[in-house]
Design an enzyme around this catalytic site. Sequence first.
Site, PDB file in Angstrom:
ATOM      1  CB  SER A 139      -0.847  -0.005   1.283  1.00 49.04           C
ATOM      2  OG  SER A 139      -1.473   1.244   1.494  1.00 49.04           O
ATOM      3  CE1 TYR A 152      -4.602  -1.994   4.873  1.00 50.24           C
ATOM      4  CE2 TYR A 152      -3.352   0.018   4.506  1.00 50.24           C
ATOM      5  CZ  TYR A 152      -4.085  -1.052   4.013  1.00 50.24           C
ATOM      6  OH  TYR A 152      -4.278  -1.168   2.657  1.00 50.24           O
TER       7      TYR A 152
HETATM    8  P1  NAD Z   1     -11.460  -6.052  -0.191  1.00 40.56           P
HETATM    9  O1  NAD Z   1     -12.047  -5.939   1.159  1.00 40.56           O
HETATM   10  O2  NAD Z   1     -12.292  -5.765  -1.381  1.00 40.56           O
HETATM   11  O3  NAD Z   1     -10.810  -7.470  -0.421  1.00 40.56           O
HETATM   12  C1  NAD Z   1     -10.168  -8.168   0.588  1.00 40.56           C
HETATM   13  C2  NAD Z   1     -10.234  -9.622   0.225  1.00 40.56           C
HETATM   14  O4  NAD Z   1      -9.653 -10.386   1.283  1.00 40.56           O
HETATM   15  C3  NAD Z   1     -11.666 -10.152   0.067  1.00 40.56           C
HETATM   16  O5  NAD Z   1     -11.654 -11.059  -1.001  1.00 40.56           O
HETATM   17  C4  NAD Z   1     -11.921 -10.857   1.395  1.00 40.56           C
HETATM   18  O6  NAD Z   1     -12.881 -11.888   1.265  1.00 40.56           O
HETATM   19  C5  NAD Z   1     -10.549 -11.424   1.657  1.00 40.56           C
HETATM   20  N1  NAD Z   1     -10.288 -11.751   3.053  1.00 40.56           N
HETATM   21  C6  NAD Z   1     -10.460 -10.968   4.157  1.00 40.56           C
HETATM   22  N2  NAD Z   1     -10.104 -11.652   5.272  1.00 40.56           N
HETATM   23  C7  NAD Z   1      -9.675 -12.878   4.841  1.00 40.56           C
HETATM   24  C8  NAD Z   1      -9.180 -14.021   5.506  1.00 40.56           C
HETATM   25  N3  NAD Z   1      -9.063 -14.065   6.843  1.00 40.56           N
HETATM   26  N4  NAD Z   1      -8.841 -15.103   4.761  1.00 40.56           N
HETATM   27  C9  NAD Z   1      -8.971 -15.087   3.421  1.00 40.56           C
HETATM   28  N5  NAD Z   1      -9.454 -14.036   2.734  1.00 40.56           N
HETATM   29  C10 NAD Z   1      -9.798 -12.945   3.442  1.00 40.56           C
HETATM   30  O7  NAD Z   1     -10.162  -5.114  -0.140  1.00 40.56           O
HETATM   31  P2  NAD Z   1      -9.236  -4.558  -1.311  1.00 40.56           P
HETATM   32  O8  NAD Z   1      -9.339  -3.092  -1.272  1.00 40.56           O
HETATM   33  O9  NAD Z   1      -9.453  -5.284  -2.566  1.00 40.56           O
HETATM   34  O10 NAD Z   1      -7.812  -4.918  -0.701  1.00 40.56           O
HETATM   35  C11 NAD Z   1      -6.963  -5.907  -1.230  1.00 40.56           C
HETATM   36  C12 NAD Z   1      -5.536  -5.597  -0.811  1.00 40.56           C
HETATM   37  O11 NAD Z   1      -5.130  -4.344  -1.371  1.00 40.56           O
HETATM   38  C13 NAD Z   1      -5.340  -5.472   0.695  1.00 40.56           C
HETATM   39  O12 NAD Z   1      -4.114  -6.035   1.078  1.00 40.56           O
HETATM   40  C14 NAD Z   1      -5.319  -3.971   0.919  1.00 40.56           C
HETATM   41  O13 NAD Z   1      -4.618  -3.611   2.067  1.00 40.56           O
HETATM   42  C15 NAD Z   1      -4.613  -3.538  -0.342  1.00 40.56           C
HETATM   43  N6  NAD Z   1      -4.810  -2.123  -0.669  1.00 40.56           N
HETATM   44  C16 NAD Z   1      -6.051  -1.637  -0.943  1.00 40.56           C
HETATM   45  C17 NAD Z   1      -6.206  -0.298  -1.252  1.00 40.56           C
HETATM   46  C18 NAD Z   1      -7.535   0.296  -1.589  1.00 40.56           C
HETATM   47  O14 NAD Z   1      -7.612   1.525  -1.708  1.00 40.56           O
HETATM   48  N7  NAD Z   1      -8.574  -0.478  -1.782  1.00 40.56           N
HETATM   49  C19 NAD Z   1      -5.095   0.547  -1.257  1.00 40.56           C
HETATM   50  C20 NAD Z   1      -3.849   0.020  -0.963  1.00 40.56           C
HETATM   51  C21 NAD Z   1      -3.723  -1.325  -0.669  1.00 40.56           C
END
Ligand code: NAD
Length: 257
Positions: A139, A152
């Site tokens: 991130s 985080y």
């Molecule tokens: P999201 O909530 O849409 O997806 C998270 C995924 O993880 C989902 O598929 C959920 O079912 C799964 N998950 C959660 N807990 C779990 C567990 N215990 N076991 C297995 N699966 C599990 O979130 P996202 O925004 O798509 O985030 C994905 C990654 O990208 C994360 O690591 C997040 O930190 C990172 N990220 C997101 C953003 C953003 O702006 N959305 C920015 C930077 C980094």
Amino acid sequence: MSFAGKTAVITGSNSGIGLGIAREMAKAGVNVVLNSFSDSADDHALASGIVAEFGVEAKYIAADMSKSDDCRRLIVEAGRCDILVNNVGIQHVAPIEDFPAGKWDAIIAINLSSAFHTTAAALPGMRINGWGRIVNIASAHGLTASPYKSAYVAAKHGIVGMTKVVALETAQDPITANAICPGYVLTPLVEAQIPETMKEYGMDRETVIKDVMLARQPSKEFATVEQLGGTVNFLCSDAAAQITGTTISVDGGWTAL
Ligand code: NAD
């Protein structure tokens, strides 16, 4: 060597960025293994939808990435893991004095420790097969910080550090390890933060998006899941074979500020 025909395991991929990455990889001819902790018909339908749409192999494996045994079982049940995308992540926002210890433990387990367990389980196969790519979805918070996101930010800085160690330990193998550092992407994880922020600042949804979230992002645009999938595909390509142990920001300029 093209990466089409390889098999990718993408953790936390039944929604958001993980699903977007899986779809972009499948579009490039990669067989994909989807994952989350649930085990519903809808989860498995995501995999069959990818088979029908892109003509690659796809399966869904339920495994809870907060549990070390499940992380390692995911790699074993995948059967093959040429490309490991450690994407799973959760968020909790609170001042450090009020931050629940259980949330801290869950975030460190899911956002950081899961990548340690899957990497440890996947590396032996990559070494035997003579090719591997590890892509950790960190991130902008792996490079910088914001208040109220202690777990985080700690986990994301941690995964950037671990990426460098994996790169050094595999430097003389045809394996690379890199981290992608996205800025804001409008996924369920970010959607969940909007109502709280609206309450906290007394703003409407559009103002929260424009003046709070995208205020961090000089492009004033969300990054997209397709752009992140494209970046993963680039890191799997021959052009990226000497890129290892580093981060690629997909953040509209956030970390340039
Ligand atoms: P999201 O909530 O849409 O997806 C998270 C995924 O993880 C989902 O598929 C959920 O079912 C799964 N998950 C959660 N807990 C779990 C567990 N215990 N076991 C297995 N699966 C599990 O979130 P996202 O925004 O798509 O985030 C994905 C990654 O990208 C994360 O690591 C997040 O930190 C990172 N990220 C997101 C953003 C953003 O702006 N959305 C920015 C930077 C980094």
